[in-house]
Write a protein that holds these residues in place. Structure first.
Motif, PDB file in Angstrom:
ATOM      1  N   HIS A 123       0.815  -1.009   0.100  1.00  0.00           N
ATOM      2  CA  HIS A 123      -0.010  -0.023   0.006  1.00  0.00           C
ATOM      3  C   HIS A 123       1.038   1.305  -0.012  1.00  0.00           C
ATOM      4  CE1 HIS A 123      -3.746   2.023   1.683  1.00  0.00           C
ATOM      5  NE2 HIS A 123      -2.686   2.830   1.895  1.00  0.00           N
ATOM      6  N   GLU A 124       1.762   1.298   0.918  1.00  0.00           N
ATOM      7  CA  GLU A 124       2.683   2.303   1.152  1.00  0.00           C
ATOM      8  C   GLU A 124       3.720   2.537   0.018  1.00  0.00           C
ATOM      9  OE1 GLU A 124       2.837   4.469   4.181  1.00  0.00           O
ATOM     10  OE2 GLU A 124       1.163   3.662   3.570  1.00  0.00           O
ATOM     11  N   LYS A 125       4.171   1.629  -0.868  1.00  0.00           N
ATOM     12  CA  LYS A 125       5.099   1.622  -2.087  1.00  0.00           C
ATOM     13  C   LYS A 125       4.174   2.105  -3.020  1.00  0.00           C
ATOM     14  CE  LYS A 125       7.611  -1.784  -3.106  1.00  0.00           C
ATOM     15  NZ  LYS A 125       8.192  -3.077  -3.613  1.00  0.00           N
ATOM     16  N   ASP A 126       2.864   1.625  -3.345  1.00  0.00           N
ATOM     17  CA  ASP A 126       1.987   2.554  -4.624  1.00  0.00           C
ATOM     18  C   ASP A 126       1.763   3.626  -4.120  1.00  0.00           C
ATOM     19  OD1 ASP A 126       1.711  -0.091  -5.695  1.00  0.00           O
ATOM     20  OD2 ASP A 126      -0.109  -0.734  -4.937  1.00  0.00           O
TER      21      ASP A 126
ATOM     22  N   GLN B 171      -7.196  -3.648  -9.373  1.00  0.00           N
ATOM     23  CA  GLN B 171      -7.649  -3.507 -10.694  1.00  0.00           C
ATOM     24  C   GLN B 171      -7.163  -2.203 -11.701  1.00  0.00           C
ATOM     25  OE1 GLN B 171      -9.925  -4.571  -8.434  1.00  0.00           O
ATOM     26  NE2 GLN B 171      -9.217  -6.695  -8.959  1.00  0.00           N
ATOM     27  N   GLY B 172      -6.537  -1.385 -10.887  1.00  0.00           N
ATOM     28  CA  GLY B 172      -5.881  -0.180 -11.577  1.00  0.00           C
ATOM     29  C   GLY B 172      -6.477   1.206 -10.941  1.00  0.00           C
ATOM     30  N   LEU B 173      -6.098   2.414 -11.552  1.00  0.00           N
ATOM     31  CA  LEU B 173      -6.680   3.559 -11.373  1.00  0.00           C
ATOM     32  C   LEU B 173      -7.823   3.782 -11.537  1.00  0.00           C
ATOM     33  CD1 LEU B 173      -5.909   6.365  -9.684  1.00  0.00           C
ATOM     34  CD2 LEU B 173      -5.076   7.095 -12.259  1.00  0.00           C
ATOM     35  N   GLU B 174      -8.870   4.537 -10.509  1.00  0.00           N
ATOM     36  CA  GLU B 174     -10.146   4.921 -10.981  1.00  0.00           C
ATOM     37  C   GLU B 174     -10.393   6.495 -10.298  1.00  0.00           C
ATOM     38  OE1 GLU B 174     -12.236   0.701  -9.498  1.00  0.00           O
ATOM     39  OE2 GLU B 174     -12.570   2.520  -8.463  1.00  0.00           O
ATOM     40  N   ILE B 175     -10.697   7.247 -11.317  1.00  0.00           N
ATOM     41  CA  ILE B 175     -10.848   8.753 -11.158  1.00  0.00           C
ATOM     42  C   ILE B 175     -12.466   9.073 -10.895  1.00  0.00           C
ATOM     43  CG2 ILE B 175     -10.557  11.066 -12.106  1.00  0.00           C
ATOM     44  CD1 ILE B 175      -8.272  10.193 -13.767  1.00  0.00           C
TER      45      ILE B 175
ATOM     46  N   ILE C 157      -4.062  10.019 -17.845  1.00  0.00           N
ATOM     47  CA  ILE C 157      -3.680   9.613 -16.381  1.00  0.00           C
ATOM     48  C   ILE C 157      -3.862   8.078 -15.974  1.00  0.00           C
ATOM     49  CG2 ILE C 157      -4.084   9.870 -14.029  1.00  0.00           C
ATOM     50  CD1 ILE C 157      -2.327  12.016 -14.973  1.00  0.00           C
ATOM     51  N   VAL C 158      -5.054   7.567 -16.122  1.00  0.00           N
ATOM     52  CA  VAL C 158      -5.477   6.153 -16.079  1.00  0.00           C
ATOM     53  C   VAL C 158      -4.428   5.189 -16.471  1.00  0.00           C
ATOM     54  CG1 VAL C 158      -7.063   4.531 -15.970  1.00  0.00           C
ATOM     55  CG2 VAL C 158      -7.940   6.758 -15.539  1.00  0.00           C
ATOM     56  N   LYS C 159      -4.296   5.245 -17.905  1.00  0.00           N
ATOM     57  CA  LYS C 159      -3.170   4.447 -18.622  1.00  0.00           C
ATOM     58  C   LYS C 159      -1.891   4.577 -17.946  1.00  0.00           C
ATOM     59  CE  LYS C 159      -1.572   3.652 -23.307  1.00  0.00           C
ATOM     60  NZ  LYS C 159       0.079   4.092 -22.926  1.00  0.00           N
TER      61      LYS C 159
ATOM     62  N   GLN D 123       2.740  -0.998 -12.780  1.00  0.00           N
ATOM     63  CA  GLN D 123       3.172  -2.259 -13.126  1.00  0.00           C
ATOM     64  C   GLN D 123       4.529  -2.383 -13.326  1.00  0.00           C
ATOM     65  OE1 GLN D 123       1.297  -5.121 -12.877  1.00  0.00           O
ATOM     66  NE2 GLN D 123       0.076  -3.566 -11.597  1.00  0.00           N
ATOM     67  N   GLN D 124       5.139  -1.323 -14.147  1.00  0.00           N
ATOM     68  CA  GLN D 124       6.647  -1.268 -14.458  1.00  0.00           C
ATOM     69  C   GLN D 124       7.466  -1.413 -12.984  1.00  0.00           C
ATOM     70  OE1 GLN D 124       8.554   1.597 -16.846  1.00  0.00           O
ATOM     71  NE2 GLN D 124       7.066   1.227 -18.350  1.00  0.00           N
ATOM     72  N   CYS D 125       6.946  -0.900 -12.091  1.00  0.00           N
ATOM     73  CA  CYS D 125       7.616  -0.789 -10.804  1.00  0.00           C
ATOM     74  C   CYS D 125       7.837  -1.967 -10.138  1.00  0.00           C
ATOM     75  CB  CYS D 125       7.032   0.200  -9.903  1.00  0.00           C
ATOM     76  SG  CYS D 125       7.955   0.670  -8.450  1.00  0.00           S
ATOM     77  N   LEU D 126       6.858  -2.914 -10.560  1.00  0.00           N
ATOM     78  CA  LEU D 126       6.776  -4.153  -9.774  1.00  0.00           C
ATOM     79  C   LEU D 126       8.098  -5.166 -10.478  1.00  0.00           C
ATOM     80  CD1 LEU D 126       2.929  -5.188  -9.575  1.00  0.00           C
ATOM     81  CD2 LEU D 126       4.647  -4.558  -7.880  1.00  0.00           C
ATOM     82  N   THR D 127       8.426  -4.771 -11.797  1.00  0.00           N
ATOM     83  CA  THR D 127       9.413  -5.751 -12.279  1.00  0.00           C
ATOM     84  C   THR D 127      10.689  -5.068 -12.687  1.00  0.00           C
ATOM     85  OG1 THR D 127       8.543  -4.901 -14.537  1.00  0.00           O
ATOM     86  CG2 THR D 127       7.500  -6.773 -13.643  1.00  0.00           C
ATOM     87  N   ILE D 128      10.831  -3.592 -12.727  1.00  0.00           N
ATOM     88  CA  ILE D 128      12.020  -3.001 -12.837  1.00  0.00           C
ATOM     89  C   ILE D 128      12.469  -2.227 -11.745  1.00  0.00           C
ATOM     90  CG2 ILE D 128      11.926  -3.302 -15.371  1.00  0.00           C
ATOM     91  CD1 ILE D 128      11.177  -0.144 -15.490  1.00  0.00           C
ATOM     92  N   GLY D 129      11.537  -2.089 -10.582  1.00  0.00           N
ATOM     93  CA  GLY D 129      11.893  -1.029  -9.480  1.00  0.00           C
ATOM     94  C   GLY D 129      11.533   0.231  -9.843  1.00  0.00           C
ATOM     95  N   ARG D 130      11.577   0.822  -8.815  1.00  0.00           N
ATOM     96  CA  ARG D 130      11.140   2.366  -8.640  1.00  0.00           C
ATOM     97  C   ARG D 130      12.190   3.231  -9.387  1.00  0.00           C
ATOM     98  NH1 ARG D 130      12.392   7.154  -6.714  1.00  0.00           N
ATOM     99  NH2 ARG D 130      10.780   8.853  -6.296  1.00  0.00           N
ATOM    100  N   SER D 131      13.359   3.094  -9.112  1.00  0.00           N
ATOM    101  CA  SER D 131      14.424   4.180 -10.254  1.00  0.00           C
ATOM    102  C   SER D 131      14.170   4.188 -11.457  1.00  0.00           C
ATOM    103  CB  SER D 131      15.785   3.834  -9.549  1.00  0.00           C
ATOM    104  OG  SER D 131      15.859   4.154  -8.252  1.00  0.00           O
ATOM    105  N   GLN D 132      14.208   2.857 -12.033  1.00  0.00           N
ATOM    106  CA  GLN D 132      14.030   2.574 -13.556  1.00  0.00           C
ATOM    107  C   GLN D 132      12.565   3.484 -13.930  1.00  0.00           C
ATOM    108  OE1 GLN D 132      16.913   1.991 -15.686  1.00  0.00           O
ATOM    109  NE2 GLN D 132      15.046   2.959 -17.053  1.00  0.00           N
TER     110      GLN D 132
END
Length: 212
Positions: free
Chosen positions: A57-60, A155-159, A181-183, A190-199
């Motif tokens: 939760h905190e990471k997202d 399931q993703g972002l909702e505005i 924004i949603v996309k 999702q990228q952050c889960l595989t390549i990390g925050r910095s990249q």
């Protein structure tokens, strides 16, 4: 026997509900909770919920908040970030702590302020809730008249935009017109889960450089 708040343990991912809590008791509890930075509260007419988010939760929350800040800077839009500062209005008997929040149109009204009182201050222009291990309190935000609310779930972002006293789901954000924004948020979380925050942040900056 009186039980003190520091004796109560709420585990990550869990909530505790208290009833018949007066406004003064709420203020006292908020003061005690200042040392527990991970906790979140929502309060409505005597009912107080205390939540402790899970680590994911905190990471997202941190990543989505960073994406918003970077985008606002790139667009040269003035803003004031208020994080999870308590939004409260005693007259309305409402209080809630978003995962993060931003003053954008109303940023000039809160420059230099460290605490908010929505009986005199405007609500933030954008509040963000991560709904992985807790539930978004739409009613709190509606009564406090927060105009734009983002809710991120598995399931993703909702505005949601406040219109005629109700939240209406939208695919676009008036704070970021013509930007998907949603996309973007879904893709880079999702990228952050595989390549990390910095990249991920570097990739986002590259996207802005090429697109905006």
């Amino acid at each position: 026997m009186l039980v003190k708040l520091q004796q109560i343990i709420v585990k990550p991912g869990q909530q505790m509900l208290l009833k018949d809590i007066s406004w003064q008791q709420l203020e006292n509890i908020l003061e005690e909770l200042e040392e527990r930075s991970a906790t979140r509260i929502s309060y409505s007419n005597g009912w107080l919920e205390i939540m402790v988010p899970l680590p994911e939760h905190e990471k997202d929350k941190e990543l989505i908040g960073d994406l918003v800040k970077i985008l606002l800077d790139k667009l040269q839009i003035d803003f004031e970030p208020f994080g999870s500062t308590t939004l409260k209005n005693e007259q309305m008997q409402q209080a809630v702590e978003p995962d993060t929040s931003f003053y954008i149109q109303n940023q000039a009204a809160v420059i230099g302020k460290n605490r908010l009182d929505l009986t005199v201050d405007p609500p933030p222009d954008l509040a963000i809730e991560i709904d992985i291990s807790s539930r978004t309190r739409f009613e709190n935000y509606k009564i406090l008249e927060v105009p734009e609310l983002w809710r991120y779930t598995q399931q993703g972002l909702e505005i949601y935009l406040l219109q005629d006293g109700k939240y209406i789901q939208s695919q676009s954000s008036p704070n970021f017109p013509n930007i998907p924004i949603v996309k973007l948020v879904n893709e880079y979380v999702q990228q952050c889960l595989t390549i990390g925050r910095s990249q991920t942040i570097r990739n986002f900056r590259n996207w802005m450089q090429e697109t905006l």
